[in-house]
Design a protein around this motif. Structure first.
Motif, PDB file in Angstrom:
ATOM      1  N   ALA A  70       0.652  -1.203   0.020  1.00  0.00           N
ATOM      2  CA  ALA A  70       0.119   0.185   0.113  1.00  0.00           C
ATOM      3  C   ALA A  70       0.925   1.413   0.114  1.00  0.00           C
ATOM      4  O   ALA A  70       0.515   2.232  -0.378  1.00  0.00           O
ATOM      5  CB  ALA A  70      -1.016   0.111   1.313  1.00  0.00           C
ATOM      6  N   SER A  71       2.033   1.175   0.517  1.00  0.00           N
ATOM      7  CA  SER A  71       3.134   2.352   0.625  1.00  0.00           C
ATOM      8  C   SER A  71       3.538   2.785  -0.598  1.00  0.00           C
ATOM      9  O   SER A  71       4.006   3.651  -0.862  1.00  0.00           O
ATOM     10  CB  SER A  71       3.971   2.028   1.830  1.00  0.00           C
ATOM     11  OG  SER A  71       4.946   1.129   1.162  1.00  0.00           O
ATOM     12  N   ARG A  72       3.502   1.667  -1.649  1.00  0.00           N
ATOM     13  CA  ARG A  72       4.300   1.955  -2.998  1.00  0.00           C
ATOM     14  C   ARG A  72       3.107   2.699  -3.870  1.00  0.00           C
ATOM     15  O   ARG A  72       3.668   3.159  -5.051  1.00  0.00           O
ATOM     16  CB  ARG A  72       4.534   0.662  -3.665  1.00  0.00           C
ATOM     17  CG  ARG A  72       5.656  -0.188  -2.796  1.00  0.00           C
ATOM     18  CD  ARG A  72       6.185  -1.267  -3.897  1.00  0.00           C
ATOM     19  NE  ARG A  72       4.977  -2.223  -3.714  1.00  0.00           N
ATOM     20  CZ  ARG A  72       5.303  -3.376  -3.958  1.00  0.00           C
ATOM     21  NH1 ARG A  72       6.161  -3.797  -4.956  1.00  0.00           N
ATOM     22  NH2 ARG A  72       4.339  -4.332  -3.897  1.00  0.00           N
ATOM     23  N   ARG A  73       2.046   2.815  -3.544  1.00  0.00           N
ATOM     24  CA  ARG A  73       0.773   3.229  -4.295  1.00  0.00           C
ATOM     25  C   ARG A  73       0.996   5.022  -4.273  1.00  0.00           C
ATOM     26  O   ARG A  73       1.555   5.377  -3.218  1.00  0.00           O
ATOM     27  CB  ARG A  73      -0.466   3.152  -3.978  1.00  0.00           C
ATOM     28  CG  ARG A  73      -0.626   1.519  -3.972  1.00  0.00           C
ATOM     29  CD  ARG A  73      -2.055   1.240  -3.944  1.00  0.00           C
ATOM     30  NE  ARG A  73      -2.407  -0.144  -3.652  1.00  0.00           N
ATOM     31  CZ  ARG A  73      -2.451  -1.062  -4.714  1.00  0.00           C
ATOM     32  NH1 ARG A  73      -2.234  -0.619  -5.791  1.00  0.00           N
ATOM     33  NH2 ARG A  73      -2.626  -2.394  -4.430  1.00  0.00           N
ATOM     34  N   PRO A 101       0.264   8.701  -3.833  1.00  0.00           N
ATOM     35  CA  PRO A 101      -0.523   9.513  -2.833  1.00  0.00           C
ATOM     36  C   PRO A 101      -1.657  10.074  -3.308  1.00  0.00           C
ATOM     37  O   PRO A 101      -1.767  10.314  -4.477  1.00  0.00           O
ATOM     38  CB  PRO A 101       0.556  10.502  -2.118  1.00  0.00           C
ATOM     39  CG  PRO A 101       1.308  10.612  -3.264  1.00  0.00           C
ATOM     40  CD  PRO A 101       1.603   9.265  -3.832  1.00  0.00           C
ATOM     41  N   ARG A 102      -2.960   9.906  -2.622  1.00  0.00           N
ATOM     42  CA  ARG A 102      -4.147  10.541  -3.174  1.00  0.00           C
ATOM     43  C   ARG A 102      -4.009  12.199  -3.117  1.00  0.00           C
ATOM     44  O   ARG A 102      -3.677  12.662  -2.363  1.00  0.00           O
ATOM     45  CB  ARG A 102      -5.339  10.107  -2.220  1.00  0.00           C
ATOM     46  CG  ARG A 102      -5.755   8.805  -2.436  1.00  0.00           C
ATOM     47  CD  ARG A 102      -6.870   8.438  -1.666  1.00  0.00           C
ATOM     48  NE  ARG A 102      -7.076   7.028  -1.893  1.00  0.00           N
ATOM     49  CZ  ARG A 102      -8.520   6.256  -1.810  1.00  0.00           C
ATOM     50  NH1 ARG A 102      -9.587   7.196  -1.409  1.00  0.00           N
ATOM     51  NH2 ARG A 102      -8.691   5.276  -1.759  1.00  0.00           N
ATOM     52  N   VAL A 103      -4.486  12.862  -4.270  1.00  0.00           N
ATOM     53  CA  VAL A 103      -4.872  14.268  -4.247  1.00  0.00           C
ATOM     54  C   VAL A 103      -5.990  14.716  -3.543  1.00  0.00           C
ATOM     55  O   VAL A 103      -7.030  14.235  -4.002  1.00  0.00           O
ATOM     56  CB  VAL A 103      -4.743  14.614  -5.765  1.00  0.00           C
ATOM     57  CG1 VAL A 103      -4.696  15.942  -5.826  1.00  0.00           C
ATOM     58  CG2 VAL A 103      -3.619  14.108  -6.392  1.00  0.00           C
ATOM     59  N   ARG A 104      -5.914  15.653  -2.768  1.00  0.00           N
ATOM     60  CA  ARG A 104      -6.801  16.168  -1.885  1.00  0.00           C
ATOM     61  C   ARG A 104      -7.161  17.542  -2.300  1.00  0.00           C
ATOM     62  O   ARG A 104      -6.118  18.402  -2.673  1.00  0.00           O
ATOM     63  CB  ARG A 104      -6.517  16.258  -0.509  1.00  0.00           C
ATOM     64  CG  ARG A 104      -6.260  14.521   0.101  1.00  0.00           C
ATOM     65  CD  ARG A 104      -6.352  14.666   1.417  1.00  0.00           C
ATOM     66  NE  ARG A 104      -5.800  13.214   1.898  1.00  0.00           N
ATOM     67  CZ  ARG A 104      -6.384  12.460   2.809  1.00  0.00           C
ATOM     68  NH1 ARG A 104      -7.644  12.890   3.216  1.00  0.00           N
ATOM     69  NH2 ARG A 104      -6.044  11.355   3.052  1.00  0.00           N
TER      70      ARG A 104
END
Length: 93
Positions: free
Chosen positions: A84-87, A89-92
């Motif tokens: 999951a850390s390799r994905r 990051p989500r843009v907020r």
């Protein structure tokens, strides 16, 4: 109407066994996908006859999901966290 009854007319059509089996398998896979936290796969599966649910049910669960916390040991949970850390990051907004 009596002529139709004499010819063997059935009021309820029979659903083939393979339809019941496919429905049971895909709905089960959909439930597993939801419990594993794979909501994107779940949404795509609504439009593609549930086939992505079959794929996502074999994928590793997301670290915070109910599946991972209940069924994964420390080794598999750390593997899920690394993945999951390799994905990205989500843009907020």
């Amino acid at each position: 109407m009596t002529a139709l009854a004499a010819e063997g007319f059935r009021a309820t059509p029979e659903i083939p066994l393979w339809v019941w089996a496919f429905t049971l398998v895909t709905l089960t896979a959909g439930i597993v996908s939801a419990i594993k936290g794979r909501y994107g796969w779940l949404a795509v599966g609504l439009f593609l006859l549930g086939l992505p649910w079959l794929v996502s049910s074999f994928l590793l669960a997301k670290p915070g999901s109910a599946w991972a916390t209940a069924l994964y040991g420390p080794e598999k949970l750390s593997r899920a966290q690394r993945r999951a850390s390799r994905r990205l990051p989500r843009v907020r907004a």
